[in-house]
Design a protein around this motif. Sequence first.
Motif, PDB file in Angstrom:
ATOM      1  N   ALA A 193       0.818  -1.212   0.000  1.00 24.42           N
ATOM      2  CA  ALA A 193       0.000   0.000   0.000  1.00 24.42           C
ATOM      3  C   ALA A 193       0.854   1.266   0.000  1.00 24.42           C
ATOM      4  CB  ALA A 193      -0.934  -0.002   1.204  1.00 24.42           C
ATOM      5  N   THR A 194       2.063   1.162  -0.553  1.00 24.80           N
ATOM      6  CA  THR A 194       2.941   2.324  -0.639  1.00 24.80           C
ATOM      7  C   THR A 194       2.619   3.111  -1.906  1.00 24.80           C
ATOM      8  OG1 THR A 194       4.712   1.153   0.519  1.00 24.80           O
ATOM      9  CG2 THR A 194       5.339   3.100  -0.760  1.00 24.80           C
ATOM     10  N   PRO A 195       2.141   4.354  -1.773  1.00 24.31           N
ATOM     11  CA  PRO A 195       1.750   5.107  -2.967  1.00 24.31           C
ATOM     12  C   PRO A 195       2.955   5.490  -3.824  1.00 24.31           C
ATOM     13  CG  PRO A 195       0.843   6.091  -0.958  1.00 24.31           C
ATOM     14  CD  PRO A 195       1.894   5.113  -0.539  1.00 24.31           C
ATOM     15  N   MET A 196       2.762   5.457  -5.118  1.00 19.32           N
ATOM     16  CA  MET A 196       3.768   5.962  -6.046  1.00 19.32           C
ATOM     17  C   MET A 196       3.052   6.585  -7.239  1.00 19.32           C
ATOM     18  SD  MET A 196       5.318   2.743  -8.223  1.00 19.32           S
ATOM     19  CE  MET A 196       6.386   3.882  -9.105  1.00 19.32           C
ATOM     20  N   LEU A 197       3.779   7.361  -7.964  1.00 23.28           N
ATOM     21  CA  LEU A 197       3.231   7.998  -9.147  1.00 23.28           C
ATOM     22  C   LEU A 197       3.104   6.970 -10.271  1.00 23.28           C
ATOM     23  CD1 LEU A 197       2.465  10.805 -10.335  1.00 23.28           C
ATOM     24  CD2 LEU A 197       4.835  10.986 -11.109  1.00 23.28           C
ATOM     25  N   LEU A 230       9.603   8.360  -3.718  1.00 20.59           N
ATOM     26  CA  LEU A 230       8.266   8.046  -4.238  1.00 20.59           C
ATOM     27  C   LEU A 230       7.279   9.156  -3.878  1.00 20.59           C
ATOM     28  CD1 LEU A 230       7.971   4.245  -3.313  1.00 20.59           C
ATOM     29  CD2 LEU A 230       8.275   5.189  -5.604  1.00 20.59           C
ATOM     30  N   GLN A 231       7.319   9.588  -2.614  1.00 20.84           N
ATOM     31  CA  GLN A 231       6.397  10.634  -2.159  1.00 20.84           C
ATOM     32  C   GLN A 231       6.739  11.986  -2.778  1.00 20.84           C
ATOM     33  OE1 GLN A 231       3.594  10.085  -0.159  1.00 20.84           O
ATOM     34  NE2 GLN A 231       3.166  12.147  -0.952  1.00 20.84           N
ATOM     35  N   ALA A 232       8.017  12.273  -2.886  1.00 18.36           N
ATOM     36  CA  ALA A 232       8.437  13.557  -3.459  1.00 18.36           C
ATOM     37  C   ALA A 232       7.985  13.680  -4.905  1.00 18.36           C
ATOM     38  CB  ALA A 232       9.949  13.701  -3.361  1.00 18.36           C
ATOM     39  N   ASN A 233       8.053  12.586  -5.654  1.00 22.82           N
ATOM     40  CA  ASN A 233       7.625  12.629  -7.054  1.00 22.82           C
ATOM     41  C   ASN A 233       6.117  12.799  -7.167  1.00 22.82           C
ATOM     42  OD1 ASN A 233      10.222  12.409  -8.096  1.00 22.82           O
ATOM     43  ND2 ASN A 233      10.181  10.170  -8.026  1.00 22.82           N
ATOM     44  N   LEU A 234       5.394  12.222  -6.218  1.00 22.61           N
ATOM     45  CA  LEU A 234       3.948  12.471  -6.169  1.00 22.61           C
ATOM     46  C   LEU A 234       3.664  13.937  -5.854  1.00 22.61           C
ATOM     47  CD1 LEU A 234       2.429   9.397  -4.273  1.00 22.61           C
ATOM     48  CD2 LEU A 234       1.651  10.275  -6.480  1.00 22.61           C
ATOM     49  N   ASP A 235       4.371  14.461  -4.859  1.00 19.24           N
ATOM     50  CA  ASP A 235       4.145  15.845  -4.424  1.00 19.24           C
ATOM     51  C   ASP A 235       4.515  16.846  -5.518  1.00 19.24           C
ATOM     52  OD1 ASP A 235       3.370  14.817  -1.999  1.00 19.24           O
ATOM     53  OD2 ASP A 235       5.276  15.241  -0.982  1.00 19.24           O
TER      54      ASP A 235
END
Length: 433
Positions: free
Chosen positions: A145-149, A355-360
Amino acid sequence: MAGRLVNALGATVATAEAFSDTATLRHMLRFEAALAHVVARAGLIPRKVAPIIAAACDPALYDPASLAAAARRTATLTVPVVKALTAEVARRDPEAAGYVHWGATSQDVIDTAMVLQLGEALPPLVKEIDGIVAAFAALARKYRATPMLGRTLLQPATPLALGQKIAGWASDLDRAKRRLAASFAETQVLQFGGASGSLSALGDKAGPVMAELAKELKLAPPPAPWFTQRVRVAAVAQDCALVCGALGKAARDISLMMQIEVGEASEPSGPGRGSSSTMPHKRNPVGATLALAAANRAPHLAATIVSGMVQEHERALGGWQSEWPTLAALVETLGSSVQALAEVASGLRIDTDALQANLDATDGAVLAERATFLLAKKMGKQKAAALVEKALAKGGPFVEALGDLEAELSDEKALLGQSPEFVDRLLADLRRR
């Protein structure tokens, strides 16, 4: 034949050894020794000559270079090998030399040796593929359940779980492996037909000799010789290429995730691994490179074998002769890819901050689809789409532009949709295999 240096990125030591000169002679001579024992037990040749012939079937007694040169003059390696074997047997016992290669033909030896080489090379690779699948499955569970773009056409798309991407690698690779295991099993059959496939030279002993020879070589007896029926060989070639393709897919994703401006994944490190000859700062995707090189080569090698299936009458001209070197190169290519990705899969590192930074970095723009459907419940899809487009046009953080939807759009569980459940389903499917 390319030397070890030229082929360093195209084969591993283990798969190269399975098709080495020594291994080739070992399997060809293994056929001849087994044949001598079987026809002797059937009463077709004197029993006393079988051990003499078998003793001469030592690959160390023969010079591969001279055999290769002679093969060019007869269009088959069997002729010089049998000639050299006969001379060696004659040196030991002139009478026994007259019973070498009794009832067999050149293609019997070549095809059976090729089958035996596949039996040496492919099972270890299939086992190693299982290890890659297991390593990817473990990563998929960890990042369920780790979000990625998500990325479509190489551009930012809606988010998904990293675990779904990795479980997809595992699932397709396992599917390709199962196909390869099945087609490999179908290749493990004796070739034995004599001059044109009737085994007439063996008379009424032909059937028992075929069965005993298969047993001696630990192969299945065929219903009939398969000289120009090449689906078995073509199928295993295609499935080798499919495995290379499945490994290449994972390698492509990993290499893109490793780009410095993406930074979401990295291959395992080690002394000298991924280094550059001129740029000390670089850490190249070594395993992915080797797997992608294999994925480029494999389809064309497999196509050569498939194109050779149209063979004339009972014994063909040029078709089966093209298979052996091509199949050897294909299995070596597969071995290179498997070894490369085995190391990557067991040591792949994920940077969840990246992963989170690329989403943000999208300022929430990747939430546009979800916002459209949330709004559509109240105003219909057309009005909702127009409102979302207007919010996007304003620029800046998308969630702020839509105001009232901030809570709903920030719901991480809803954001991932069915992605974690898809991970579970893919992994459950793997466990059932």
